[in-house]
Design a protein around this motif. Sequence first.
Motif, PDB file in Angstrom:
ATOM      1  N   ALA B  67       0.843  -1.205   0.000  1.00 40.65           N
ATOM      2  CA  ALA B  67       0.000   0.000   0.000  1.00 40.65           C
ATOM      3  C   ALA B  67       0.875   1.251   0.000  1.00 40.65           C
ATOM      4  CB  ALA B  67      -0.914   0.000   1.218  1.00 40.65           C
ATOM      5  N   TYR B  68       1.993   1.157   0.705  1.00 43.36           N
ATOM      6  CA  TYR B  68       2.918   2.295   0.774  1.00 43.36           C
ATOM      7  C   TYR B  68       3.443   2.633  -0.620  1.00 43.36           C
ATOM      8  CZ  TYR B  68       6.983   5.016   2.276  1.00 43.36           C
ATOM      9  OH  TYR B  68       7.913   5.998   2.454  1.00 43.36           O
ATOM     10  N   VAL B  69       3.899   1.600  -1.348  1.00 43.52           N
ATOM     11  CA  VAL B  69       4.446   1.853  -2.685  1.00 43.52           C
ATOM     12  C   VAL B  69       3.346   2.316  -3.634  1.00 43.52           C
ATOM     13  CG1 VAL B  69       5.655   0.822  -4.637  1.00 43.52           C
ATOM     14  CG2 VAL B  69       6.295   0.198  -2.335  1.00 43.52           C
ATOM     15  N   ARG B  70       2.147   1.743  -3.500  1.00 43.64           N
ATOM     16  CA  ARG B  70       1.047   2.166  -4.373  1.00 43.64           C
ATOM     17  C   ARG B  70       0.756   3.650  -4.160  1.00 43.64           C
ATOM     18  NH1 ARG B  70      -3.119  -0.330  -2.348  1.00 43.64           N
ATOM     19  NH2 ARG B  70      -2.625  -2.351  -3.235  1.00 43.64           N
ATOM     20  N   ILE B 142      -9.182   3.787  -0.957  1.00 42.82           N
ATOM     21  CA  ILE B 142      -8.876   4.943  -1.816  1.00 42.82           C
ATOM     22  C   ILE B 142      -8.634   6.174  -0.945  1.00 42.82           C
ATOM     23  CG2 ILE B 142      -9.787   6.478  -3.597  1.00 42.82           C
ATOM     24  CD1 ILE B 142     -11.416   4.092  -4.652  1.00 42.82           C
ATOM     25  N   ALA B 143      -9.457   6.317   0.072  1.00 49.35           N
ATOM     26  CA  ALA B 143      -9.303   7.461   0.970  1.00 49.35           C
ATOM     27  C   ALA B 143      -7.930   7.423   1.634  1.00 49.35           C
ATOM     28  CB  ALA B 143     -10.417   7.446   2.025  1.00 49.35           C
ATOM     29  N   ALA B 144      -7.514   6.233   2.070  1.00 48.83           N
ATOM     30  CA  ALA B 144      -6.201   6.110   2.721  1.00 48.83           C
ATOM     31  C   ALA B 144      -5.080   6.391   1.718  1.00 48.83           C
ATOM     32  CB  ALA B 144      -6.054   4.714   3.316  1.00 48.83           C
ATOM     33  N   THR B 145      -5.257   5.912   0.498  1.00 51.44           N
ATOM     34  CA  THR B 145      -4.207   6.098  -0.513  1.00 51.44           C
ATOM     35  C   THR B 145      -4.053   7.556  -0.900  1.00 51.44           C
ATOM     36  OG1 THR B 145      -4.598   3.884  -1.393  1.00 51.44           O
ATOM     37  CG2 THR B 145      -3.494   5.443  -2.850  1.00 51.44           C
ATOM     38  N   LEU B 146      -5.163   8.244  -1.035  1.00 46.16           N
ATOM     39  CA  LEU B 146      -5.109   9.626  -1.511  1.00 46.16           C
ATOM     40  C   LEU B 146      -5.092  10.649  -0.377  1.00 46.16           C
ATOM     41  CD1 LEU B 146      -7.643   9.434  -4.497  1.00 46.16           C
ATOM     42  CD2 LEU B 146      -5.168   9.179  -4.529  1.00 46.16           C
TER      43      LEU B 146
END
Lengths: 102, 172
Positions: B67-70, B142-146
């Motif tokens: 998830a970090y790299v994404r 998505i919320a966590a990623t963005l």
Amino acid sequence: MTAVEDRLRAALHARADQVTALRPTFPSSPRARAVVHPGLRRAAVVFLAAALATALLVLPRLLSQGDPSPPADTPPPAGPSNNTSPSPAPSPPDEAPGPAAP
Amino acid sequence: MGIEGRLFGTASEGIDMLYRHRRLDLVRLAVLLVDDVPTAEDVVQEAFAALYRRHGNTLDDIADPEAYVRRSVVNTSRDVLRRRRTVRAYIPPRTLPAPPPEEEVLLREEHQEVLRALRLLTVRQREVLVLRYWSNMSEADIAATLGLSRGAVKSTASRALTALARRLKETP
């Protein structure tokens, strides 16, 4: 799911599926670079710079010690006189001055 | 649990295996965000380089390396897109980088229409749609990623779909 969502999903998958082969760069090296930690790399650079500076300072001395050239302060050659000024050269005996040719 | 925990023991192997197993998917994700494969590969490479620069050999302090790299790929892609849009403001469009024509040609026309419409959305809208409809991520992920709230993700996705539908209708 709406038609737009269907079309979007299909288009995204079609585009993504076009990417099949990547350029052959191998882990731009997480693993290779993992061998040398950045801190160690910095220390190695400092060490190399210090070694180079030391070599530059010491090398000329070492070279001059092995040089076979004579010492700078050689004693003057033994002679009757201590006068170091050059003596005038003796005039050749045959060449006595005579009348000038006409 | 991230891929690291599933596949190996040491952290160094973790980075290596993460790269081997997820690189293609991450490049595909980046392609959907930046359009061309070479840039997408650079983005992924930069994401892994940043991971190494920041964490060195150890991934122990990262809960989910994948998830970090994404997230890093999405952020780097966003930088690329914003830079590109800034350049577009100053340079005539003809000279701008475009998706390779051979790749476009191989896509069916209906897919090309959708992708063209997608490129006209805002960067954020595009990210949300790609993560939702290609990565199949939940609103929470998505919320966590963005770095957004779930509500913002939901409303952004809704507005993006509406804009996309409008642009597709406008397409002759």
